[in-house]
Design a protein around this motif. Structure first.
Motif, PDB file in Angstrom:
ATOM      1  N   PHE A   1       0.831  -1.200   0.000  1.00 19.56           N
ATOM      2  CA  PHE A   1       0.000   0.000   0.000  1.00 19.56           C
ATOM      3  C   PHE A   1       0.869   1.255   0.000  1.00 19.56           C
TER       4      PHE A   1
ATOM      5  N   GLY B   1      -9.243  -1.570   7.593  1.00 19.32           N
ATOM      6  CA  GLY B   1      -8.545  -1.146   8.815  1.00 19.32           C
ATOM      7  C   GLY B   1      -7.908   0.206   8.613  1.00 19.32           C
ATOM      8  N   PRO B   2      -7.318   0.735   9.680  1.00 21.03           N
ATOM      9  CA  PRO B   2      -6.754   2.077   9.583  1.00 21.03           C
ATOM     10  C   PRO B   2      -5.626   2.163   8.550  1.00 21.03           C
TER      11      PRO B   2
ATOM     12  N   GLY C   1      -4.420   5.478   7.816  1.00 21.82           N
ATOM     13  CA  GLY C   1      -3.817   6.790   8.058  1.00 21.82           C
ATOM     14  C   GLY C   1      -2.341   6.693   8.422  1.00 21.82           C
TER      15      GLY C   1
ATOM     16  N   LEU D   1     -14.500  -1.313  -0.055  1.00 24.43           N
ATOM     17  CA  LEU D   1     -13.237  -0.581   0.116  1.00 24.43           C
ATOM     18  C   LEU D   1     -12.587  -0.396  -1.243  1.00 24.43           C
ATOM     19  N   LEU D   2     -12.215   0.835  -1.562  1.00 25.27           N
ATOM     20  CA  LEU D   2     -11.622   1.130  -2.874  1.00 25.27           C
ATOM     21  C   LEU D   2     -10.116   1.325  -2.764  1.00 25.27           C
TER      22      LEU D   2
ATOM     23  N   GLN E   1      -6.854   3.436  -3.275  1.00 21.87           N
ATOM     24  CA  GLN E   1      -6.769   4.890  -3.091  1.00 21.87           C
ATOM     25  C   GLN E   1      -7.084   5.724  -4.341  1.00 21.87           C
TER      26      GLN E   1
ATOM     27  N   PHE F   1     -10.768   5.769  -4.899  1.00 18.62           N
ATOM     28  CA  PHE F   1     -11.420   6.554  -3.853  1.00 18.62           C
ATOM     29  C   PHE F   1     -11.339   8.048  -4.205  1.00 18.62           C
TER      30      PHE F   1
ATOM     31  N   GLY G   1      -8.533  11.636  10.558  1.00 11.62           N
ATOM     32  CA  GLY G   1      -7.771  10.896   9.550  1.00 11.62           C
ATOM     33  C   GLY G   1      -7.450  11.770   8.352  1.00 11.62           C
ATOM     34  N   PRO G   2      -6.774  11.192   7.359  1.00 11.39           N
ATOM     35  CA  PRO G   2      -6.429  11.938   6.152  1.00 11.39           C
ATOM     36  C   PRO G   2      -7.613  12.178   5.209  1.00 11.39           C
ATOM     37  N   ALA G   3      -8.606  11.286   5.235  1.00 15.08           N
ATOM     38  CA  ALA G   3      -9.641  11.326   4.207  1.00 15.08           C
ATOM     39  C   ALA G   3     -10.365  12.678   4.069  1.00 15.08           C
ATOM     40  N   PRO G   4     -10.745  13.349   5.160  1.00 13.16           N
ATOM     41  CA  PRO G   4     -11.426  14.638   4.980  1.00 13.16           C
ATOM     42  C   PRO G   4     -10.569  15.669   4.231  1.00 13.16           C
TER      43      PRO G   4
HETATM   44  N1  UDP Z   1      -9.068   5.177   1.594  1.00 12.91           N
HETATM   45  C1  UDP Z   1      -8.933   4.211   0.628  1.00 12.91           C
HETATM   46  N2  UDP Z   1     -10.063   3.578   0.162  1.00 12.91           N
HETATM   47  C2  UDP Z   1     -11.301   3.869   0.636  1.00 12.91           C
HETATM   48  C3  UDP Z   1     -11.426   4.860   1.622  1.00 12.91           C
HETATM   49  C4  UDP Z   1     -10.279   5.499   2.086  1.00 12.91           C
HETATM   50  O1  UDP Z   1      -7.835   3.925   0.173  1.00 12.91           O
HETATM   51  O2  UDP Z   1     -12.263   3.260   0.184  1.00 12.91           O
HETATM   52  C5  UDP Z   1      -7.851   5.866   2.077  1.00 12.91           C
HETATM   53  C6  UDP Z   1      -7.901   7.361   1.973  1.00 12.91           C
HETATM   54  O3  UDP Z   1      -7.469   7.777   0.704  1.00 12.91           O
HETATM   55  C7  UDP Z   1      -6.992   7.830   3.110  1.00 12.91           C
HETATM   56  C8  UDP Z   1      -6.762   6.589   3.947  1.00 12.91           C
HETATM   57  O4  UDP Z   1      -7.654   5.620   3.428  1.00 12.91           O
HETATM   58  O5  UDP Z   1      -5.760   8.313   2.637  1.00 12.91           O
HETATM   59  C9  UDP Z   1      -6.980   6.771   5.419  1.00 12.91           C
HETATM   60  O6  UDP Z   1      -8.163   7.415   5.599  1.00 12.91           O
HETATM   61  P1  UDP Z   1      -8.980   7.707   6.932  1.00 12.91           P
HETATM   62  O7  UDP Z   1      -9.166   9.168   7.024  1.00 12.91           O
HETATM   63  O8  UDP Z   1     -10.184   6.864   6.901  1.00 12.91           O
HETATM   64  O9  UDP Z   1      -8.028   7.329   8.169  1.00 12.91           O
HETATM   65  P2  UDP Z   1      -7.804   5.969   8.956  1.00 12.91           P
HETATM   66  O10 UDP Z   1      -8.896   5.849   9.952  1.00 12.91           O
HETATM   67  O11 UDP Z   1      -7.795   4.871   7.964  1.00 12.91           O
HETATM   68  O12 UDP Z   1      -6.461   6.142   9.584  1.00 12.91           O
END
Ligand code: UDP
Length: 564
Positions: free
Chosen positions: A25, A81-82, A84, A286-287, A289, A292, A311-314
Motif C-alpha cells: 500500500f 482497517g486504519p 492513516g 473498500l476502494l 486509493q 477513492f 484521519g487523512p480522508a477529509p
Molecule cells: N481510503 C482508501 N479507500 C477507501 C477509503 C479510504 O484507500 O475506500 C484511504 C484514503 O485515501 C486515506 C486513507 O484511506 O488516505 C486513510 O483514511 P482515513 O481518514 O479513513 O483514516 P484511517 O482511519 O484509515 O487512519
C-alpha cells in the motif's frame, strides 16, 4: 556532506522492501506521488536558494509493522482497517528521501538490531556502541524495542530519536515522575523525552512537533475540470469499517440526507452487503486509493458520522472539491469519556470529528453541526447544495509544505545540545524584554542578545499572561499566534513577571506543568523547576499562565516567519 534533492524515487521503493500488504500500500502511494514530490523539491530548492543543507544518516524503524509488536495493521489493509498511519509513514519516507538524506528502513527487530550494530545473539548489548545514524524516526512500539535492545546506547542516543505519534503526547504525561505522582500515567507516556521529539499527524498541541502527511495538489485546469464535473446530489460517507454505521440516531439524519442526495459508501465487505449499511446506500466496498479519489472528485459532500477521528480522508475530500460535513461533539470527547482516547497521553478535548478541518479550514469547505438537531442538520445540507466551493489544500499538507517543514526540523531541531538558557530563577543582567506599548504583553527587545543558533529565533517571542483557566495553546491562538514551548525558559523568571507588572507577593519554583503562572488567591507567582514540564497544553482556574507565543507562516503553523 551537502544534501541534494532527489526526484527519482525508484531506489526508495527498493529500500522499502516488500511482502507485507502494508508495504505494498505504501509503495503504491509513493509511486503515485512521484511527480508531485519532484515538483515540490524543485520549488523548495528555488525558495531556499543556495542554503546549506547537511546530509544526515537516518534510520526509519516502523515499529507497528514489526511481527514482534504483533503487526495488527498489515492484515487489515485490505479489510478497511486504519490506513492513516501508512499514509503518513509513506510520506515521511518520501520526504526524507527527496530531501536527499541517507536512509535505512527497518520493519523487523532483526533488521533493527543489525542496523544498530547489536552483535548477533546478544539480545541486549550492555556496551555503548557508536551509532551510525544522526537521526532515528520510529513510533512508540519501536521506541520500546530500542530501549530493550540498545543497552546503554539508548540513554546516550535518545536525543536523536523522533517518535511518530498520531495523537500527541503532552509534557505532563511524558515526565515519568510527575505523571506517576499526579495521575497522568498512561499506557504510552513517561519517556522523559523532549516533548518536541514527538511528531504528530495534525498540529494538535505545539508541545509536540507537527509532522503531518500530504494530499494531492491540483493544478488550475484540474480544479476547473473537477468543479465542472461535480454531481451536486452525491454524498460519500467517511469511514471504511461497518461499525461506524452503528451510530445511535443515525436513521434520523441519514433519512434527511437521503431526501436531498444519493448516498455512497466505501465500506469493506467480504461476500455480502454489510448489514449495518442501509439498502438505500450505494456501497462500493473498500476502494484502492486512486479510485477513492475519483469518487471524491465527483461527489459534492463528504459526510462524517463521528468516527474515525482525525484521519487523512477529509483533507483529501476537501482537496478534491467536496464539502466536509461533520458532527459537533458536545460535551467534547477526551480520554476521560471516550474509549478511543482512554490511556492516550493527552488531555486534549475534541470538539468535532476532525478539529483541524473545523479550526484550520472551516467554511465554506467544512461545516460542523449538531447532528441531533434535525433543523440545523437539514439547513446545512440545503446550504451546502447551493454553495460552490473550490478544491482546497492547506499549504502544510502539500508536498512542498511537508518538505519545507521537515527540512527546517532536520536542520534546526537539536535535542542533544546542552540546554541553553539560564536556569530558572536566575536573573539576566539586563532584561531582554520590553513591555508592549499597550501594556498587554512582552516583546523580545531587538537588541537583546540571542542564544546563538536558537531556533525558533527569540525575536518572534510575544508573551502574554493568560486569563485564569485558559491554556497557553488557546491563549496564543486568541491573539492570532501559536504557543512556542521552546521559549518558556526565556520567560521563566521573576523579570518576566515584573516587566508584565504582575503583582507577585511571593515567588516560588516548583514542578508543575502549568508554570510559570500567577495564582490569584495569594497573589503568588510560580516558576517552573523542571524544564521537561514546560507545556503549552493544560489549564486550571486557579492560575493565570504566563504564555510564550510566536507568529507563524501562512499555511505552515509549525514555522515562524523567520524560521526558514
Ligand atoms: N481510503 C482508501 N479507500 C477507501 C477509503 C479510504 O484507500 O475506500 C484511504 C484514503 O485515501 C486515506 C486513507 O484511506 O488516505 C486513510 O483514511 P482515513 O481518514 O479513513 O483514516 P484511517 O482511519 O484509515 O487512519
Amino acid at each position: 556532506v551537502q544534501a541534494v534533492f532527489r526526484s527519482n524515487l525508484s531506489h526508495l521503493l527498493e529500500l522499502m522492501g516488500s511482502g507485507k500488504e502494508s508495504l505494498i500500500f505504501m509503495k503504491k502511494r509513493t509511486k503515485r506521488f512521484t511527480a508531485q514530490w519532484a515538483l515540490a523539491a524543485q520549488r523548495l530548492a528555488q525558495k531556499l536558494g543556495g542554503v546549506r543543507r547537511d546530509q544526515k544518516q537516518i534510520l526509519v524503524h516502523i515499529g507497528f509493522l514489526t511481527e514482534e509488536s504483533g503487526d495488527v495493521f498489515s492484515p487489515r489493509v485490505l479489510k478497511g482497517g486504519p490506513l492513516g498511519e501508512m499514509v503518513q509513514w509513506a510520506d515521511i519516507l518520501a520526504a526524507l528521501y527527496v530531501l536527499g538524506h541517507g536512509l535505512r528502513i527497518t520493519v523487523s527487530l532483526k533488521e533493527l538490531q543489525s542496523n544498530l550494530g547489536v552483535p548477533p545473539g546478544r539480545g541486549n548489548c550492555p556496551l555503548t556502541m557508536p551509532l551510525p545514524f544522526d537521526l532515528i524516526y520510529t513510533d512508540y512500539h519501536g521506541l520500546q524495542q530500542m530501549k530493550q535492545h540498545m543497552g546503554l546506547s539508548f540513554r546516550k542516543y535518545r536525543c536523536r530519536i523522533r517518535v511518530i505519534d498520531t495523537f500527541g503526547t503532552e509534557p505532563a504525561y511524558n515526565h515519568e515522575e510527575y505523571a506517576t505522582l499526579h495521575g497522568y500515567r498512561t499506557n504510552w507516556g513517561y519517556w522523559n523525552l523532549n516533548p518536541k521529539q514527538f511528531m504528530t499527524m495534525f498540529p494538535h498541541t505545539p508541545d509536540n512537533s507537527f509532522m503531518g502527511f500530504v494530499s494531492e495538489e491540483l493544478n488550475e485546469t484540474e480544479k476547473q475540470l473537477i468543479k465542472d464535473g461535480k454531481a451536486s446530489k452525491m454524498a460519500v460517507v467517511y469511514g471504511k469499517e461497518a461499525n461506524i454505521w452503528k451510530l445511535q440516531g443515525k436513521e434520523k439524519f441519514l433519512s434527511i440526507l437521503n431526501k436531498y442526495m444519493e448516498i455512497h459508501g466505501t465500506v469493506y465487505y467480504e461476500s455480502q452487503r454489510p448489514p449495518e449499511v442501509p439498502a438505500f446506500v450505494k456501497n462500493h466496498g473498500l476502494l484502492p486509493q486512486p479510485e477513492f479519489q475519483q469518487l471524491l472528485r465527483k461527489a459534492k459532500l463528504f459526510i462524517g458520522f463521528g468516527f474515525p477521528y482525525e484521519g487523512p480522508a477529509p483533507l483529501e475530500a476537501i482537496a478534491n472539491g467536496c464539502v466536509f460535513l461533520q458532527s459537533r461533539f458536545s460535551p467534547p470527547h477526551s480520554s476521560l469519556n471516550h474509549e478511543f482516547f482512554r490511556g492516550k497521553p493527552t488531555s486534549r478535548e475534541v470538539f468535532s470529528q476532525h478539529p483541524y478541518a473545523e479550526n484550520f479550514i472551516g467554511k465554506p469547505h467544512v461545516w460542523t453541526v449538531d447532528y441531533n438537531n434535525s433543523e440545523e442538520f437539514e439547513a446545512a445540507i440545503q446550504a451546502i447544495m447551493t454553495t460552490q466551493v473550490d478544491p482546497y489544500l492547506p499549504y502544510e499538507y502539500t508536498c512542498e509544505g511537508m518538505l519545507e517543514r521537515i527540512h527546517a526540523y532536520i536542520q534546526h531541531q537539536d535535542f542533544c545540545a546542552a540546554p541553553g538558557p539560564a536556569p530558572p530563577g536566575t536573573r539576566a543582567p539586563q532584561s531582554p524584554f520590553i513591555l508592549a506599548p499597550n501594556a498587554t504583553h512582552l516583546e523580545w527587545a531587538r537588541n537583546a542578545s540571542l542564544a546563538p543558533g536558537a531556533w525558533p529565533p527569540a525575536h518572534s517571542l510575544r508573551a502574554w499572561l493568560a486569563a485564569a483557566g485558559r491554556a497557553c495553546t488557546d491563549a496564543c491562538l486568541d491573539h492570532g499566534l501559536i504557543c512556542e514551548p521552546s521559549f518558556f525558559p526565556f520567560l521563566n523568571s521573576q523579570d518576566a513577571f515584573q516587566k508584565l507588572q504582575v503583582p507577585c507577593d511571593g515567588i516560588e519554583s516548583e514542578m508543575n506543568h502549568l508554570y510559570p503562572a500567577f495564582a490569584q488567591p495569594g497573589q503568588e507567582c510560580f516558576l517552573q523547576k523542571e524544564p521537561l514540564l514546560f507545556s503549552c497544553a493544560g489549564s486550571s482556574t486557579k492560575y493565570r499562565r504566563l504564555c510564550p507565543c510566536r507568529d507563524f507562516r501562512k499555511g505552515q503553523v509549525a514555522l515562524c516567519q523567520d524560521c526558514l
